[in-house]
Design a protein around this motif. Structure first.
Motif, PDB file in Angstrom:
ATOM      1  N   GLN A  60      26.826  23.864  -9.415  1.00  0.00           N
ATOM      2  CA  GLN A  60      27.272  23.892  -7.944  1.00  0.00           C
ATOM      3  C   GLN A  60      28.815  23.865  -7.633  1.00  0.00           C
ATOM      4  O   GLN A  60      29.152  23.561  -6.556  1.00  0.00           O
ATOM      5  N   GLY A  61      29.561  23.497  -8.799  1.00  0.00           N
ATOM      6  CA  GLY A  61      30.874  23.373  -8.749  1.00  0.00           C
ATOM      7  C   GLY A  61      31.210  22.001  -8.458  1.00  0.00           C
ATOM      8  O   GLY A  61      32.410  21.594  -7.945  1.00  0.00           O
ATOM      9  N   GLU A  62      30.490  20.931  -8.469  1.00  0.00           N
ATOM     10  CA  GLU A  62      30.554  19.668  -8.200  1.00  0.00           C
ATOM     11  C   GLU A  62      31.099  18.626  -9.439  1.00  0.00           C
ATOM     12  O   GLU A  62      30.388  18.296  -9.950  1.00  0.00           O
ATOM     13  N   VAL A  63      32.263  19.153  -9.611  1.00  0.00           N
ATOM     14  CA  VAL A  63      32.621  18.345 -10.883  1.00  0.00           C
ATOM     15  C   VAL A  63      34.167  17.533 -10.681  1.00  0.00           C
ATOM     16  O   VAL A  63      34.733  17.997  -9.736  1.00  0.00           O
ATOM     17  N   VAL A  64      34.364  16.757 -11.490  1.00  0.00           N
ATOM     18  CA  VAL A  64      35.452  16.024 -11.483  1.00  0.00           C
ATOM     19  C   VAL A  64      36.325  15.966 -12.631  1.00  0.00           C
ATOM     20  O   VAL A  64      35.825  16.039 -13.598  1.00  0.00           O
ATOM     21  N   ASP A  65      37.814  16.161 -12.481  1.00  0.00           N
ATOM     22  CA  ASP A  65      38.458  16.375 -13.517  1.00  0.00           C
ATOM     23  C   ASP A  65      38.367  15.191 -14.660  1.00  0.00           C
ATOM     24  O   ASP A  65      38.197  14.200 -14.204  1.00  0.00           O
ATOM     25  N   GLY A  66      38.423  15.355 -15.769  1.00  0.00           N
ATOM     26  CA  GLY A  66      38.393  14.505 -16.732  1.00  0.00           C
ATOM     27  C   GLY A  66      39.248  13.120 -16.851  1.00  0.00           C
ATOM     28  O   GLY A  66      39.128  12.106 -16.900  1.00  0.00           O
ATOM     29  N   GLU A  67      40.663  13.585 -16.375  1.00  0.00           N
ATOM     30  CA  GLU A  67      41.760  12.691 -16.472  1.00  0.00           C
ATOM     31  C   GLU A  67      41.589  11.635 -15.144  1.00  0.00           C
ATOM     32  O   GLU A  67      41.380  10.451 -15.274  1.00  0.00           O
ATOM     33  N   THR A  68      40.820  12.348 -14.194  1.00  0.00           N
ATOM     34  CA  THR A  68      40.560  11.315 -12.790  1.00  0.00           C
ATOM     35  C   THR A  68      39.279  10.171 -13.323  1.00  0.00           C
ATOM     36  O   THR A  68      39.576   9.162 -12.994  1.00  0.00           O
ATOM     37  N   VAL A  69      38.464  10.815 -13.929  1.00  0.00           N
ATOM     38  CA  VAL A  69      37.230  10.044 -14.471  1.00  0.00           C
ATOM     39  C   VAL A  69      37.844   8.815 -15.233  1.00  0.00           C
ATOM     40  O   VAL A  69      37.593   7.808 -15.166  1.00  0.00           O
TER      41      VAL A  69
END
Length: 88
Positions: free
Chosen positions: A63-72
């Motif tokens: 659904q496009g609800e992803v967070v950038d890995g660097e942010t995580v």
């Protein structure tokens, strides 16, 4: 049922019996099997939970609800630093 044990396991059983913690080798072995059964139940529960979390992640990603890995990783590092400060 016949079971072959290593000398180390036989020694362990003997030491447990000598400690008075168990009245017989049967009692000790039953306790060990129950512990293994509980461990397997916990493992199965964790595995099922992980599978559910993976499904949630896949659906969110679709659904496009992803967070950038660097942010995580940045957020995780901040939380870790906060916990260290609280503990110190």
């Amino acid at each position: 049922m016949n079971v072959s044990l290593t000398p180390e396991l036989e020694q362990f059983i003997q030491s447990q019996l000598e400690s008075g913690r168990y009245a017989s080798s049967d009692e000790l072995i039953i306790a060990g099997i129950k512990l293994l059964e509980e461990q397997e139940r916990i493992y199965k529960g964790r595995f099922d939970e992980l599978q559910r979390e993976i499904i949630i992640g896949i659906k969110a990603s679709e659904q496009g609800e992803v967070v950038d890995g660097e942010t995580v990783f940045r957020e995780l590092e901040q939380k870790l630093q906060q916990r260290r400060q609280q503990a110190g």
